[in-house]
Design an enzyme around this catalytic site. Structure first.
Site, PDB file in Angstrom:
ATOM      1  CD  GLU A   1       5.822  75.233  41.387  1.00 17.87           C
ATOM      2  OE1 GLU A   1       6.331  76.213  40.808  1.00 17.87           O
ATOM      3  OE2 GLU A   1       6.458  74.485  42.145  1.00 17.87           O
TER       4      GLU A   1
ATOM      5  CE  LYS B   1      10.496  78.230  40.407  1.00 15.75           C
ATOM      6  NZ  LYS B   1       9.383  77.304  40.660  1.00 15.75           N
TER       7      LYS B   1
ATOM      8  CG  ASP C   1       7.799  95.732  39.914  1.00 16.44           C
ATOM      9  OD1 ASP C   1       8.070  94.633  39.417  1.00 16.44           O
ATOM     10  OD2 ASP C   1       8.245  96.805  39.482  1.00 16.44           O
TER      11      ASP C   1
ATOM     12  CG  HIS D   1       5.174  69.041  42.532  1.00 18.89           C
ATOM     13  ND1 HIS D   1       5.152  70.013  41.583  1.00 18.89           N
ATOM     14  CD2 HIS D   1       5.857  69.552  43.572  1.00 18.89           C
ATOM     15  CE1 HIS D   1       5.806  71.078  42.025  1.00 18.89           C
ATOM     16  NE2 HIS D   1       6.247  70.801  43.230  1.00 18.89           N
TER      17      HIS D   1
HETATM   18  C1  MEV Z   1       9.886  74.172  42.643  1.00 18.43           C
HETATM   19  O1  MEV Z   1       9.055  75.206  42.145  1.00 18.43           O
HETATM   20  C2  MEV Z   1      10.757  74.698  43.770  1.00 18.43           C
HETATM   21  C3  MEV Z   1      11.800  73.715  44.283  1.00 18.43           C
HETATM   22  O2  MEV Z   1      12.574  73.244  43.184  1.00 18.43           O
HETATM   23  C4  MEV Z   1      12.660  74.465  45.268  1.00 18.43           C
HETATM   24  C5  MEV Z   1      13.906  73.718  45.711  1.00 18.43           C
HETATM   25  O3  MEV Z   1      14.384  72.852  44.974  1.00 18.43           O
HETATM   26  O4  MEV Z   1      14.384  74.041  46.806  1.00 18.43           O
HETATM   27  C6  MEV Z   1      11.163  72.513  44.910  1.00 18.43           C
END
Ligand code: MEV
Length: 412
Positions: A78, A253, A269, A366
């Site tokens: 990413e 995430k 892992d 991004h």
């Molecule tokens: C993208 O990989 C991760 C985010 O969505 C995390 C978040 O929203 O805090 C930018």
């Protein structure tokens, strides 16, 4: 050359120049950078191998953890993740991190127990003997100061009746520990079932590594973050995650974007660490693995706590040459030190996302890298890549067809 994580302009160098810089600083050889998993060793790792999957390996800079500088290898596809973590790490004088002793839990499920609470007592009474039997499986681990250390037991109610769940607590030292723990559980299960006067069924490690927590905290400069308004926005973003599981899944995430990248780079892992992180976050209601507040100077104080079962020896950490390279770059001395780096990186990654989301949004960052990829896909080479990417980003038209048009115009 003195080791420092403050490699300003590292991102502007070519791949060769970056390698040269790291090689000088970390006493690595050209050979080290040629590290790659071969199809032959892959064929020995898993079944039915036909190819290898590759990922970019980047270096996060600017990290000082417990007074030591770290260059952090990150394997991730990413865009923006590596840059975002490095950028946030600039905004603190340093991370403070600790990791518990590497104690893993092995579970033994005992079914068909008639008197489960008495069975529990009978098992606990023989704790010493269970530990001795378990430790006979792994004299090397025991010689290093590890091995089975304790036994716990709980009675749970299920539709099939009460079950006795016995936990074997094992210090796995610098390994992730699944093999050692599973072997011990399989070895002692018949004895445990005999004590409980029941039947053993599952004998397996728990990925909820509750005794192997890692934590980090740091103070981040309000001005570098973008001012008090941004700090307040970050705190509100954190509160949103803590109050709403839909947001919290994405928030956590983002933490795992950083942690997983280092977990993968070091051959650990990631499924185990992901499972542990989210289960831990769900205890008491799904919540954020990080916390934020403001100190009296208006600076942001961030912290993180989660289970991290990572190793520096064994499994792919030893058999994958890229994992060995990553561990050389990190030069951590133990699994606990590696867990400290992972926790600090997770905190930085989360804050980077919250800061972007609470100010300009994440798409600009991004898009810049995405635009470069699109420019390359359209055939741009060398200096053309940045020119095409910038033009597309400014126009907010990041598409291969537009990249091709720009290229054609430029080349005329
Ligand atoms: C993208 O990989 C991760 C985010 O969505 C995390 C978040 O929203 O805090 C930018």
């Amino acid at each position: 050359m003195e080791k420092t994580s403050k490699l300003s302009g590292f991102y502007k160098l070519s791949v060769e120049e970056r390698r040269k810089k790291l090689a000088e600083m970390l006493e690595l050889s050209e050979e080290d950078f040629r590290a790659a998993l071969t199809i032959e060793s892959a064929d020995r790792m898993i079944e039915n191998v036909i190819a290898l999957v590759q990922l970019p390996l980047g270096i996060a800079t600017n990290f000082t953890i417990n007074g030591r500088d770290y260059l952090i290898p990150m394997a991730i596809e990413e865009p923006s993740v590596v840059a975002a973590a490095s950028n946030i790490a600039r905004m603190t004088k340093g991370f403070h991190a600790t990791a518990d002793e590497p104690i893993m839990i092995g579970q033994i499920q005992i079914t068909d127990v008639k008197d489960p609470f008495a069975a529990k007592v009978r098992v606990i009474e023989k704790k010493k003997e269970i530990i001795e039997r378990a430790n006979q499986c792994d004299p090397i681990l025991v010689g290093l100061g590890g091995g089975a250390k304790d036994v716990e037991a709980r009675v749970i109610d299920t539709p099939s009746g009460p079950m006795l769940i016995v936990h074997l607590l094992v210090n796995v030292k610098d390994a992730m520990g699944a093999n050692a723990v599973n072997t011990m559980c399989e070895t002692v299960a018949p004895f445990v079932a005999e004590l409980a006067q029941g039947k053993y069924l599952l004998r397996i490690i728990s990925n909820l590594a509750m005794h192997r927590l890692a934590r980090a905290w740091a103070v981040f400069d309000k001005d570098m973050l973008g001012g008090e308004e941004v700090v307040d926005g970050i705190i509100k973003a954190f509160e949103f995650a803590n109050a709403d599981p839909f947001r919290c899944a994405t928030h956590n995430k983002g933490i795992m974007n950083g942690i997983d990248a280092l977990v993968i780079a070091t051959g650990n892992d990631f499924r185990a660490i992901e499972a542990g992180a989210h289960t831990y976050a769900s205890l008491g209601g799904y919540h954020s693995l990080t916390q934020y507040s403001k100190n009296e100077d208006g600076d942001l104080v961030g912290s993180i706590e989660l289970p991290i079962a990572c190793g520096t020896i064994g499994g792919a950490t030893s058999s994958n040459p890229v994992a060995k390279l990553s561990l050389k770059i990190l030069s951590v001395k133990s699994s606990q030190e590696l867990a400290c780096v992972m926790a600090s990186l997770g905190l930085a990654q989360n804050l980077a996302a919250l800061r972007a989301l609470a100010s300009e949004g994440i798409q600009r960052g991004h898009m810049e890298l995405h635009a470069r990829n699109i420019a390359i896909m359209a055939g741009a080479v060398g200096k053309e890549i940045d020119i095409v990417a910038e033009k597309m980003a400014n126009e907010k038209k990041v598409r291969v067809d537009r990249a091709k048009e720009i290229l054609e115009e430029m080349r005329k």
